[in-house]
Scaffold this active site. Structure first.
Site, PDB file in Angstrom:
ATOM      1  CB  VAL A 244      35.189 -17.691   8.575  1.00 53.22           C
ATOM      2  CG1 VAL A 244      35.726 -18.978   9.199  1.00 53.22           C
ATOM      3  CG2 VAL A 244      33.694 -17.822   8.295  1.00 53.22           C
ATOM      4  CB  CYS A 245      40.013 -16.811   7.959  1.00 59.66           C
ATOM      5  SG  CYS A 245      39.335 -18.175   6.984  1.00 59.66           S
TER       6      CYS A 245
END
Length: 207
Positions: A117-118
């Site tokens: 995600v990040c």
């Protein structure tokens, strides 16, 4: 399709450390805590050794993600620090993107938590805007190896280059003759067995 080899260039690279936060780091299970911390700090040491612009960002610090780990604050006291109020994808934060673009550099060396995600979201966003993106795999962590491999596959298919911190250091350095002892000592600080190589070298030159 054959992709041309694009080398990292210390004069065109910027390091992005994304969401290495006290809460999020507890989710990292694809590396041991000690190994992961070592890898992240090693990447930080590489950034400082090559004088690379470095940008720190966090996501929703007031929530469960927690604050940036103190070691990175100490390592980069003067670096741009973007505390995102809520955007999950750092690329959705105008201040973060502006800080990157203000460097004038096109090569993004990126690491963070969590990988899928990040790291993946801004990496894919940056690729879409024409940046060259190099994700440091061993300074990015996530829930398990299955999630890790899926994230790596997704990014790689989009043109992201996957590297580890050691290969980043070596590709930036280009030639041992640029600074044998400087890079050797950096590697020794984060790869214990590398100290044996440096001991051998110092013995060879009588130092």
């Amino acid at each position: 399709m054959t992709v041309p080899y694009k080398r990292l260039n210390k004069d065109d690279a910027v390091v992005l450390l994304i969401d290495h936060q006290s809460g999020l780091i507890s989710l990292v299970q694809d590396f041991t805590p000690s190994d992961f911390k070592n890898n992240v700090l090693a990447l930080g040491a590489v950034a400082k050794f090559f004088n690379l612009p470095t940008i720190l960002t966090t996501s929703f610090e007031q929530g469960p993600n927690g604050p940036l780990v103190p070691e990175l604050k100490e390592l980069f006291p003067g670096a741009p620090y973007i505390a995102r109020p809520g955007q999950i994808n750092a690329w959705d934060n105008e201040d973060f993107v502006a800080a990157i673009k203000s460097t004038g550099r096109k090569q993004l060396i990126l690491a963070g938590v969590v990988t899928d995600v990040c790291v993946a979201f801004p990496a894919l966003s940056a690729i879409a805007e024409g940046f060259d993106v190099f994700v440091v795999t061993d300074a990015s962590g996530t829930f398990d190896k299955t999630v890790q491999q899926a994230a790596w596959s997704r990014m790689s298919a989009a043109g992201v280059q996957l590297m580890n911190w050691f290969s980043v250091a070596c590709e930036l350095h280009r030639d041992w003759r640029n600074d044998i002892e400087g890079l050797g000592n950096l590697l020794s600080n984060h790869i214990p067995n590398y100290r044996n190589l440096m001991t051998s070298y110092f013995t060879l030159i009588g130092k």
